[in-house]
Design a protein around this motif. Structure first.
Motif, mmCIF file in Angstrom:
data_model
loop_
_atom_site.group_PDB
_atom_site.id
_atom_site.type_symbol
_atom_site.label_atom_id
_atom_site.label_comp_id
_atom_site.label_asym_id
_atom_site.label_seq_id
_atom_site.Cartn_x
_atom_site.Cartn_y
_atom_site.Cartn_z
ATOM 1 N N CYS A 130 76.715 65.700 46.455
ATOM 2 C CA CYS A 130 76.652 66.787 47.426
ATOM 3 C C CYS A 130 75.615 67.794 46.950
ATOM 4 O O CYS A 130 75.677 68.267 45.807
ATOM 5 C CB CYS A 130 78.021 67.441 47.569
ATOM 6 N N VAL A 146 83.592 62.166 50.116
ATOM 7 C CA VAL A 146 82.514 61.471 50.842
ATOM 8 C C VAL A 146 81.987 60.303 50.009
ATOM 9 O O VAL A 146 81.694 60.445 48.822
ATOM 10 C CB VAL A 146 81.362 62.446 51.167
ATOM 11 N N THR A 190 78.876 57.751 50.101
ATOM 12 C CA THR A 190 77.578 57.473 50.724
ATOM 13 C C THR A 190 76.557 57.159 49.642
ATOM 14 O O THR A 190 76.724 57.561 48.493
ATOM 15 C CB THR A 190 77.104 58.673 51.572
ATOM 16 N N ILE A 247 79.096 66.244 58.074
ATOM 17 C CA ILE A 247 78.571 65.645 56.842
ATOM 18 C C ILE A 247 77.154 65.189 57.164
ATOM 19 O O ILE A 247 76.948 64.316 58.005
ATOM 20 C CB ILE A 247 79.431 64.464 56.380
ATOM 21 N N ARG A 258 84.068 65.425 60.760
ATOM 22 C CA ARG A 258 85.448 65.349 60.318
ATOM 23 C C ARG A 258 86.289 66.263 61.182
ATOM 24 O O ARG A 258 85.831 67.316 61.594
ATOM 25 C CB ARG A 258 85.566 65.775 58.837
#
Length: 248
Positions: free
Chosen positions: A131, A147, A149, A231, A248
């Protein structure tokens, strides 16, 4: 183009790749120059191990054609880059052989790629899957911690004020360009909107950026919940920045 006789008809051309796969690939030919005027081209690579890959085309205002549906998948499957050069040779009917040369005139290995793998992994100063903003609240921090990813991402509250004006990500300047304004593609599901990313010229000395010029329309089309969270996955900071948005 070689056209000494109808039987000896050959169409060959070079095409540099200068835009990401979300854009059409314009070709330097018109529909009348296609030996077989089908609404698609079947692309094959030199090793001959893979089946032809069908790409449809549309005519541009200039009269030339551009590859549309199917091009993005072909681009990703063979790991084509923004500095790649494509050499097209007509092989009969709607078949075109495509040789792919990367930077330094190195020919592509033509190894198939898993289409679930992201088309770009450019981390810059960031670590993959990290992040890159400081979440403004405990609830946003909780979402950011979960998250999963492969791309750098930031998480923001989607409050009504943000969705009706401009988006000011609280993250370091995302583009490696030194100019003031850059095109940006925002994606969410099947929705793709072109917006503008501008270096913020306030007290932060241009080290942050603003997303505008399309952001409000994008938020409206996506029908984001004004009490939800977004996001934002930065999947490319190449010639055109690409940000994928999840909610979300």
């Amino acid at each position: 183009m070689d056209q000494s006789t109808t039987q000896n008809y050959k169409l060959r051309f070079l095409k540099p790749v200068i835009r990401p796969s979300v854009f059409k690939l314009s070709l330097p030919i018109t529909p009348d120059q296609l030996p077989n005027r089908t609404p698609h081209l079947d692309l094959v690579v030199p090793n001959g191990r893979n089946n032809p890959f069908r790409c449809f085309w549309s005519q541009l205002q200039s009269g030339k054609i551009a590859l549309t549906r199917g091009w993005k998948e072909f681009y990703q499957m063979y790991k084509i880059n923004l500095d790649s050069m494509l050499y097209f040779t007509h092989k009969g009917n709607s078949n075109f052989q495509v040789r792919i040369f990367d930077f330094g005139d190195i020919e592509n290995s033509y190894q198939l790629r898993d289409l679930e793998e992201p088309p770009y992994v450019r981390t810059g100063d960031y670590q993959i899957a990290k992040c890159i903003n400081i979440p403004p609240s405990a609830s946003v921090r909780a979402v950011a911690a979960k998250v999963k990813t492969k791309w750098p991402f930031f998480v923001m509250d989607l409050i009504a004020r943000i969705m009706s004006s401009r988006l000011l990500p609280n993250v370091p300047h995302l583009s490696h360009f030194t100019g003031q304004r850059h095109p940006i593609i925002l994606t969410h599901g099947h929705i793709e909107i072109e917006a503008t990313y501008t270096r913020y010229s306030g007290k932060r000395d241009g080290s942050f950026g603003v997303i505008s010029g399309g952001w409000e329309n994008f938020a409206s089309l996506c029908n984001f919940n004004p009490c939800g969270m977004g996001i934002f996955e930065v999947i490319s900071i190449e010639l055109v920045m690409i940000i994928q948005v999840r909610c979300r």
